[in-house]
Write a protein that holds these residues in place. Sequence first.
Motif, mmCIF file in Angstrom:
data_model
loop_
_atom_site.group_PDB
_atom_site.id
_atom_site.type_symbol
_atom_site.label_atom_id
_atom_site.label_comp_id
_atom_site.label_asym_id
_atom_site.label_seq_id
_atom_site.Cartn_x
_atom_site.Cartn_y
_atom_site.Cartn_z
ATOM 1 N N ILE A 182 52.787 54.950 12.537
ATOM 2 C CA ILE A 182 52.254 54.029 13.543
ATOM 3 C C ILE A 182 53.407 53.275 14.217
ATOM 4 O O ILE A 182 54.401 52.929 13.580
ATOM 5 C CB ILE A 182 51.284 53.026 12.891
ATOM 6 C CG1 ILE A 182 50.106 53.758 12.241
ATOM 7 C CG2 ILE A 182 50.796 51.991 13.899
ATOM 8 C CD1 ILE A 182 49.269 54.564 13.197
ATOM 9 N N HIS A 183 53.281 53.014 15.503
ATOM 10 C CA HIS A 183 54.244 52.176 16.227
ATOM 11 C C HIS A 183 53.487 51.364 17.276
ATOM 12 O O HIS A 183 52.297 51.605 17.530
ATOM 13 C CB HIS A 183 55.349 53.020 16.870
ATOM 14 C CG HIS A 183 54.844 54.070 17.804
ATOM 15 N ND1 HIS A 183 54.387 53.790 19.077
ATOM 16 C CD2 HIS A 183 54.699 55.416 17.644
ATOM 17 C CE1 HIS A 183 54.002 54.895 19.665
ATOM 18 N NE2 HIS A 183 54.175 55.915 18.822
ATOM 19 N N LEU A 185 47.086 49.561 17.824
ATOM 20 C CA LEU A 185 46.186 50.065 16.783
ATOM 21 C C LEU A 185 45.033 49.096 16.535
ATOM 22 O O LEU A 185 43.873 49.514 16.418
ATOM 23 C CB LEU A 185 46.949 50.308 15.485
ATOM 24 C CG LEU A 185 46.086 50.818 14.322
ATOM 25 C CD1 LEU A 185 45.437 52.148 14.670
ATOM 26 C CD2 LEU A 185 46.895 50.928 13.043
ATOM 27 N N ASP A 191 48.201 46.736 6.683
ATOM 28 C CA ASP A 191 49.558 47.246 6.594
ATOM 29 C C ASP A 191 49.803 47.605 5.132
ATOM 30 O O ASP A 191 49.891 46.729 4.266
ATOM 31 C CB ASP A 191 50.549 46.172 7.060
ATOM 32 C CG ASP A 191 51.993 46.665 7.108
ATOM 33 O OD1 ASP A 191 52.342 47.559 6.309
ATOM 34 O OD2 ASP A 191 52.764 46.147 7.922
ATOM 35 N N VAL A 206 48.418 43.931 10.711
ATOM 36 C CA VAL A 206 49.291 44.848 11.442
ATOM 37 C C VAL A 206 50.182 44.055 12.385
ATOM 38 O O VAL A 206 49.733 43.136 13.062
ATOM 39 C CB VAL A 206 48.450 45.880 12.217
ATOM 40 C CG1 VAL A 206 49.323 46.700 13.157
ATOM 41 C CG2 VAL A 206 47.707 46.784 11.241
ATOM 42 N N THR A 235 54.814 47.423 11.600
ATOM 43 C CA THR A 235 53.907 48.224 10.776
ATOM 44 C C THR A 235 54.075 49.714 11.065
ATOM 45 O O THR A 235 54.101 50.130 12.219
ATOM 46 C CB THR A 235 52.451 47.813 11.024
ATOM 47 O OG1 THR A 235 52.271 46.452 10.636
ATOM 48 C CG2 THR A 235 51.488 48.700 10.246
ATOM 49 N N ARG A 236 54.149 50.495 9.999
ATOM 50 C CA ARG A 236 54.294 51.948 10.130
ATOM 51 C C ARG A 236 53.197 52.716 9.403
ATOM 52 O O ARG A 236 52.849 53.827 9.802
ATOM 53 C CB ARG A 236 55.669 52.385 9.591
ATOM 54 C CG ARG A 236 56.845 51.851 10.397
ATOM 55 C CD ARG A 236 56.888 52.423 11.790
ATOM 56 N NE ARG A 236 57.938 51.852 12.636
ATOM 57 C CZ ARG A 236 57.758 50.855 13.473
ATOM 58 N NH1 ARG A 236 56.549 50.310 13.612
ATOM 59 N NH2 ARG A 236 58.758 50.391 14.205
ATOM 60 N N SER A 237 52.685 52.164 8.305
ATOM 61 C CA SER A 237 51.685 52.853 7.492
ATOM 62 C C SER A 237 50.469 51.956 7.337
ATOM 63 O O SER A 237 50.601 50.783 6.978
ATOM 64 C CB SER A 237 52.275 53.181 6.110
ATOM 65 O OG SER A 237 51.335 53.802 5.280
ATOM 66 N N LEU A 271 43.576 58.383 16.413
ATOM 67 C CA LEU A 271 44.918 58.197 15.850
ATOM 68 C C LEU A 271 45.849 59.347 16.224
ATOM 69 O O LEU A 271 46.968 59.124 16.683
ATOM 70 C CB LEU A 271 44.846 58.069 14.325
ATOM 71 C CG LEU A 271 44.434 56.716 13.759
ATOM 72 C CD1 LEU A 271 44.315 56.809 12.251
ATOM 73 C CD2 LEU A 271 45.461 55.643 14.119
ATOM 74 N N TRP A 324 49.279 58.678 18.250
ATOM 75 C CA TRP A 324 50.456 58.529 17.395
ATOM 76 C C TRP A 324 50.787 59.855 16.727
ATOM 77 O O TRP A 324 49.897 60.684 16.508
ATOM 78 C CB TRP A 324 50.196 57.481 16.314
ATOM 79 C CG TRP A 324 50.179 56.074 16.795
ATOM 80 C CD1 TRP A 324 51.259 55.251 16.968
ATOM 81 C CD2 TRP A 324 49.038 55.307 17.199
ATOM 82 N NE1 TRP A 324 50.852 54.024 17.446
ATOM 83 C CE2 TRP A 324 49.498 54.023 17.591
ATOM 84 C CE3 TRP A 324 47.665 55.572 17.238
ATOM 85 C CZ2 TRP A 324 48.639 53.029 18.032
ATOM 86 C CZ3 TRP A 324 46.812 54.589 17.688
ATOM 87 C CH2 TRP A 324 47.287 53.328 18.077
ATOM 88 N N VAL A 331 50.823 61.240 13.872
ATOM 89 C CA VAL A 331 50.402 61.023 12.493
ATOM 90 C C VAL A 331 49.576 62.205 11.980
ATOM 91 O O VAL A 331 49.003 62.976 12.753
ATOM 92 C CB VAL A 331 49.558 59.741 12.361
ATOM 93 C CG1 VAL A 331 50.320 58.541 12.885
ATOM 94 C CG2 VAL A 331 48.220 59.880 13.073
#
Length: 230
Positions: A26-27, A98, A117, A175, A179-181, A208, A212, A214
């Motif tokens: 996630i970005h 997100l 997060d 978030v 936050t990435r995960s 998602l 992203w 992912v």
Amino acid sequence: MQFSHSDAMWQAFPELRAGALHAGGIHADADVEVAIASFNAIAEARLVKAQEGEFPEIQAWRRGFSRMGLKPTQYRCASEALLRRFRQEHALPRLHPLIDLCNAISLAFAIPVAVFDVERIDGDLEVRRAKGDETYLTFAGEIEHPEANEVIFADDEHRAHARRWTNRQSGLSAVRETTRSVLIVAEALHASAGDDIARLVETAADALVRHWPVVAKAAILSPVSPRFEF
């Protein structure tokens, strides 16, 4: 890591249906405005016909809050609070792509959607009754202690990541830019919750991967399959 509901929660709320989704990568640079507009349009169309308090999804949560000893009009589930604000202002504030996307999905389905997060969670996360010694960090930076028997999202360090079940998340695992995960959780209590949660999780997973880079892992939780390993 693992996400679950306690056995006691399933016993007290056998009508509960829940879905969980985990994703990394996630970005904060994703452009989600087109998707948000489509979900908002669904919510707008429903709100033209009836106010959020008349939705079966919201009525079920109001009954659930009453069973927890809470005044439903004082403590609202997250989706009702979002729908109420959206009905009054026809928009929601932008916080993070997100969160904005998940808020819009919550509006469209009238179902609470929580986003955590993962890096801010210690060990496993469980929806359970509070013992009263847990800590909860507000968005204002203050420490609170949930009341004994209050429904919370608790990690292994006795930190509450949400209070009053679907009422309010913690600032600790919110978030943010870094936050990435994330772990996304949707829960419902109404009659068609099983089908609706499945559709919501599928919709969220598709959104998602569209926005992203992912690989989303998802699960539908039930009393016979109450745990999500991620």
